[in-house]
Design an enzyme around this catalytic site. Structure first.
Site: not given
Ligand code: RNT
Ligand code: ZN
Length: 426
Positions: A192, A233, A235, A266, A269, A293, A301, A303, A333
């Site tokens: 990524w 990955e 995004k 992810d 993302h 993820h 995003d 997380d 993640d």
């Protein structure tokens, strides 16, 4: 806390009743638990220290990533991080993997540039993983570095910078293969990069052509797939790359298909209302494997720690319904520094496993028949009914069977660990 927990008798009685309820629908709960026990999540090391790593010179995290919070107890070195991970794993049913980043190299206090990293800098991780039975997955760290400060790495127009990151990724694939060889289970090395523009670029094509060329050079060295498997990955945006991200979903989907490598999805993302559950069966029609993820975006995003949300269950249902368990590698993640970091791992991992168990307990043939017969009323009614089946009793039983705390008992262990270990870190 412990008032929430069943006695042993309640636990087994509840399981037996639940087993009967599910059996009536044709679902074998014991089989579901056997399948669940065979699934390893890849637990991300970076929740334990707020994505800092162990490089001597600490660069700003950057790359559009942000960790907020000041909860005490962050792991400050590899031994502390491994101890915290041991504690977390001991509270999560099953045997799980570790997802490691290149900045977690142990160089014995010596400065080793990222393009010069070698397997030996990860020998302690491999040794620990072998002893504890964890597979390892790996990631080049293309952020938190002076050469990433300009916002571009593998897509940089500066040849020196771009070469540095290409070399770093090449080094990381070899380290991945080392993990795979040492641990007897393939390492997924996931790339990524943060590259992108805050404001509207005039040239969206140029950086993508550079990224494609960089990836081609990184992947040029063939590595045995039983040791290393590659993933990319994408995004949609990051902080500071709101208008354009070079490595977008479409870019990497095309790249993964053309190179027969894995695609990493992810869940944070995409557009805030866009979900990854619907993407699995679509992309798996064209790529061999998907790395997940699993994260939880809140408005962006962000997380956040993974919780048992509808979308999480939908992701797991898609994996199970599509018979994709062997092609989808489930990694987590997220990074939250505002709560106990060990608890963050445990909450996220237990939620992911509970969602997977819910998916494994679906009466699939029954639901499929309703759909094939065009009985969409019956399908909807069934979906709603299934939500209140005694799934919790099966989960509790599974935790007891796997020798980890049932219910919130795990929090007592975390609080104890906090007093004993985390609180001493200042
Ligand atoms: C960033 C990506 C990436 C990172 C980790 C630390 O947006 O999600 O996976 O979170 O590599
Ligand atoms: Zn990610």
């Amino acid at each position: 806390m412990s008032i929430l927990n069943p006695t042993d008798k309640q636990l087994y009685d509840a399981y037996t009743l639940a087993q009967e309820r599910y059996a009536a629908l044709g679902v074998d709960t014991d089989q579901a638990l056997r399948t669940l026990a065979g699934v390893s999540l890849s637990l991300h090391c970076w929740q334990g220290d707020d994505v800092r790593g162990f490089e001597a010179a600490e660069a700003e995290l950057g790359g559009g990533l942000a960790v907020t919070g000041h909860y005490p107890g962050r792991a400050r070195n590899a031994d502390e991080l491994r101890r915290d991970l041991d504690e977390a794993y001991s509270l999560i049913p099953g045997v799980h993997r570790l997802n490691l980043h290149a900045i977690y190299a142990e160089t014995g206090g010596r400065k080793v540039e990222r393009n010069e990293l070698l397997p030996e800098h990860f020998a302690a991780w491999a040794e620990w993983a072998r002893e504890k039975g964890h597979g390892i997955d790996f990631n080049p760290t293309c952020f938190a570095h002076p050469l990433a400060a300009g916002g571009f790495t593998l897509a940089s127009r500066d040849e020196g910078i771009r070469n540095f990151w290409i070399e770093h990724c090449i080094a990381c694939r070899r380290i991945g293969a080392y993990f795979g060889r040492t641990l007897g289970t393939p390492c997924i090395t996931n790339i990524w990069i943060p590259d992108g523009f805050k404001d509207t670029p005039v040239d969206r094509k140029g950086p993508r052509m550079l990224l494609k060329d960089s990836l081609d050079r990184i992947l040029a060295e063939p590595l045995p797939p039983q040791y290393n498997r590659d993933a990319v990955e994408g995004k949609l945006f990051g902080i500071g790359s709101e208008s354009y991200v070079v490595g977008s979903h479409e870019f990497y989907l095309g790249y993964a298909v053309s190179k027969r490598i894995m695609l990493c999805l992810d869940s944070g993302h995409f557009h805030p209302t866009e979900t990854i559950s619907d993407k699995l069966s679509a992309v798996l029609a064209f790529v061999d494997g998907v790395l997940l993820h699993v994260s939880r975006g809140v408005r962006w995003d962000s997380d956040h720690v993974v919780t048992l949300s509808d979308e999480l269950v939908a992701v797991m249902q898609e994996i199970v319904r599509g018979d994709f368990l062997h092609r989808v590698h489930i990694g987590l993640d997220f990074f939250d520094a505002s709560i106990n970091r060990v608890a963050a791992w445990v909450i996220g991992a237990r939620s992911a496993l509970r969602a997977l168990l819910m998916a494994l307990l679906e009466p699939l043939p029954l639901l499929q028949r309703l759909e094939l017969e065009g009985d969409y009323t019956g399908r909807l009614a069934m979906f709603e009914e299934l939500k209140s089946l005694p799934f919790g009793a099966v989960w509790d039983y599974y935790c007891a069977q796997q020798g980890v705390p049932v219910g919130l008992q795990w929090m007592d262990r975390v609080r104890d660990y906090e007093k004993r270990e985390l609180a001493r870190r200042t």
